[in-house]
Design an enzyme around this catalytic site. Structure first.
Site, PDB file in Angstrom:
ATOM      1  N   ASP A 114     -16.105   4.476  21.556  1.00 42.57           N
ATOM      2  CA  ASP A 114     -16.756   3.292  22.163  1.00 42.57           C
ATOM      3  C   ASP A 114     -16.518   3.348  23.675  1.00 42.57           C
ATOM      4  OD1 ASP A 114     -18.029   0.513  21.487  1.00 42.57           O
ATOM      5  OD2 ASP A 114     -16.499   0.161  23.041  1.00 42.57           O
ATOM      6  N   LEU A 115     -17.617   3.232  24.475  1.00 41.07           N
ATOM      7  CA  LEU A 115     -17.504   3.342  25.938  1.00 41.07           C
ATOM      8  C   LEU A 115     -16.895   2.067  26.521  1.00 41.07           C
ATOM      9  CD1 LEU A 115     -20.964   4.989  26.804  1.00 41.07           C
ATOM     10  CD2 LEU A 115     -18.750   6.096  26.371  1.00 41.07           C
ATOM     11  N   ASP A 157     -23.326   1.617  22.658  1.00 39.25           N
ATOM     12  CA  ASP A 157     -22.445   2.614  23.263  1.00 39.25           C
ATOM     13  C   ASP A 157     -21.401   3.115  22.264  1.00 39.25           C
ATOM     14  OD1 ASP A 157     -21.096   0.280  23.001  1.00 39.25           O
ATOM     15  OD2 ASP A 157     -20.193   0.297  25.009  1.00 39.25           O
TER      16      ASP A 157
END
Length: 554
Positions: free
Chosen positions: A424-425, A467
């Site tokens: 996960d960004l 993301d």
């Protein structure tokens, strides 16, 4: 489409077997016809050989009957001489009888008896004054014309010369003699030498005996050999099973087992007499060893079988070639279908130029395969759209779940484990808010490139949405933890590097990583996915931009 080509291949294999079956049937049928023809021809030839044997026997007995009829007629001519019944001068009668004997070379002795059976006059004076009243020639001849069967001489044995030294044999003819008043005056007796019959057997039938090892025999009414080889004279052949019965004058033949144990083709003909000669029941026999007699039939059968075998081979070969030429177009179409299955274009289907049926089939097959190929490409594109993220080109969640359904059994077969890493960004929402969605899309594309570079061959990364990403790695159990840390380190380093966007803009983001292992952390892959997601949230709660591996019990 694979089933379609498999069907074609199966049909071609059946056609090949069908061609072989047709060729085998042609071969077997021709061979069977050859065998039947050879057998029937041999049987017919054997029947002809047997019939020829019976004809030879008939010729023999017919000739004897005719000669005996001539002798009987000669005796009747003697009887017609008036002096026989009226002449009392025995010397005059003797000279007349001798002149008659000189005219018929088969006559050995002629005698005239009185009413009491005493010989009054005879050729060369033999037996004159001797009584023959008890001999069949007088006993039978005083009543009617009588012909006696072949017998050895009794009274004449020592009186007549024998050129061969063997016992003399005669056939007797006797008839009553009457004077002008039709009173019985004696018996005219004639002894015919049997040498004439032996002469006929030696000369007239010598060509038959010489060319085919054939024996000519003559049997008396009681089946005693009258004419034949020296070792068979006087032998009884009553054991022969196919000798015609009395009164049966039809020539016949059979394969007979003779007293010597050998089998012969045997022709029979029983005497039926001729005109004045009523017959004595003689049976003429022509015999030939079966191996010699049927040798032509055996050669014919062998020749026909050889020709039949050759024709069977020729017809089978022709049948194979014709059948092969018929299915050759199908064979070419089947090979083209196999090539299409391997990925070639529909244009590889040949357009047949032969029979119109094959031409239409090839055109229809080419069109059908072309449509199937177009449909397969369309389906493939739709499957790609359904399983691919349109922005990044990465596999999506649907593909990931299908992949895991196949990856788990494969890993079990190869004794492998799997690492699942949730990504996960960190800071991606800020880029979207400050620089716009287009910049966010460009950032995701660059992140995708860096994720792919961090992968090994055979590893998979998929975008779950927004993301969030998932990475699946396969490895041996002992490398699970070191590989997880190594890949995690590369991902953290790769993603934190600044990203150049449009118009000189630059963005920096981080990433939180959550990892879980299969099957150590769960037997079901869905469980491992949930544990990796929980580890991801743990990484975020611990300060972000770090890797957290699920630890059971924590």
């Amino acid at each position: 489409m694979g089933h379609f080509f498999a069907e074609w291949s199966s049909r071609f294999s059946l056609r090949t077997r069908f061609i072989a079956l047709i060729a085998a049937l042609v071969f077997a049928t021709t061979l069977m016809l050859g065998w039947v023809a050879s057998r029937e021809s041999a049987q017919q030839l054997k029947a002809q050989i047997g019939s020829a044997s019976s004809r030879e026997a008939y010729q023999m007995v017919n000739l004897l009957d005719r000669i005996m009829d001539a002798r009987v007629k000669q005796v009747k001519l003697l009887l017609a001489m008036q002096t026989l019944g009226t002449e009392n001068d025995s010397r005059m009668l003797q000279r007349q009888l001798e002149r008659l004997q000189d005219s018929f070379n088969v006559v050995s002795w002629i005698g005239l008896t009185d009413t009491q059976g005493t010989v009054r006059a005879a050729t060369n004076g033999i037996l004159e004054g001797v009584s023959i009243a008890q001999r069949p020639v007088f006993l039978e001849g005083q009543h009617k014309l009588w012909v006696g069967d072949v017998h050895e001489a009794v009274l004449l044995a020592s009186l007549l010369p024998s050129p061969t030294g063997e016992a003399l044999k005669f056939v007797d003819i006797a008839t009553p003699v009457h004077d002008r008043n039709d009173r019985f005056s004696g018996v005219l007796a004639v002894h015919l030498s049997w040498e004439w019959a032996e002469y006929i057997e030696r000369t007239l039938f010598s060509h038959v005996k010489a060319k085919s090892d054939t024996d000519i025999l003559l049997l008396s009414q009681d089946a005693t050999v009258l004419l034949g080889s020296d070792d068979m004279l006087g032998q009884s052949l009553a054991s022969l099973k196919h000798v015609p019965g009395l009164g049966d004058t039809t020539p016949t033949w059979a394969v007979e087992t003779w007293p010597d144990g050998q089998r012969y083709v045997t022709g029979y003909a029983r005497s039926g007499g001729f005109e004045d000669f009523s017959g004595l029941g003689w049976v003429a026999i022509s015999r030939q060893p079966i191996s010699n007699a049927f040798a032509p039939a055996q050669r014919l059968q062998t020749s026909i079988m050889s020709i039949g075998l050759l024709l069977a081979l020729v017809f089978a070969t022709v049948g194979w070639c014709v059948a092969s030429s018929i299915v050759a177009p199908i064979k070419r179409l089947a090979r083209a279908a196999d090539r299409i299955e391997e990925g070639e274009q529909a244009s590889t289907i040949p357009l047949e130029r032969g029979a119109s049926e094959f031409k239409r089939l090839s055109v229809s097959l080419r069109n059908m395969v072309g449509r199937l190929s177009d449909q397969r490409q369309t389906i493939s594109r739709l499957e790609d759209l359904a399983n691919t993220d349109p922005l990044t080109g990465l596999p999506n969640r649907a593909f990931l779940m299908q992949y895991l359904q196949h990856a788990v059994p494969e890993a079990q077969r190869h004794l492998q484990n799997m690492v699942v890493i949730y990504i996960d960004l960190d800071g991606f929402k800020r880029v979207n808010d400050e620089l716009g969605h287009h910049a966010g899309d460009l950032l995701l594309i660059e992140i995708t490139y860096r994720l792919k570079n961090a992968l090994r061959s055979g590893d998979v990364v998929a975008r779950l949405g927004g993301d969030e990403f998932v990475m699946v790695l396969k490895t041996q159990p002992e490398y699970l933890e070191p590989l997880t840390h190594e890949v995690g380190r590369r991902l953290l380093n790769a993603i934190e590097r600044p990203i150049q966007l449009v118009e000189g803009q630059t963005a920096t983001v981080g990433c939180s990583l959550g990892a879980a292992w299969w099957p150590q952390h769960g037997e079901h892959i869905e469980t491992v996915l949930k544990l990796a997601d929980s580890a991801l949230y743990a990484a975020k709660s611990q300060g972000k931009h770090r890797l957290v591996i699920h630890r059971p019990g924590r």
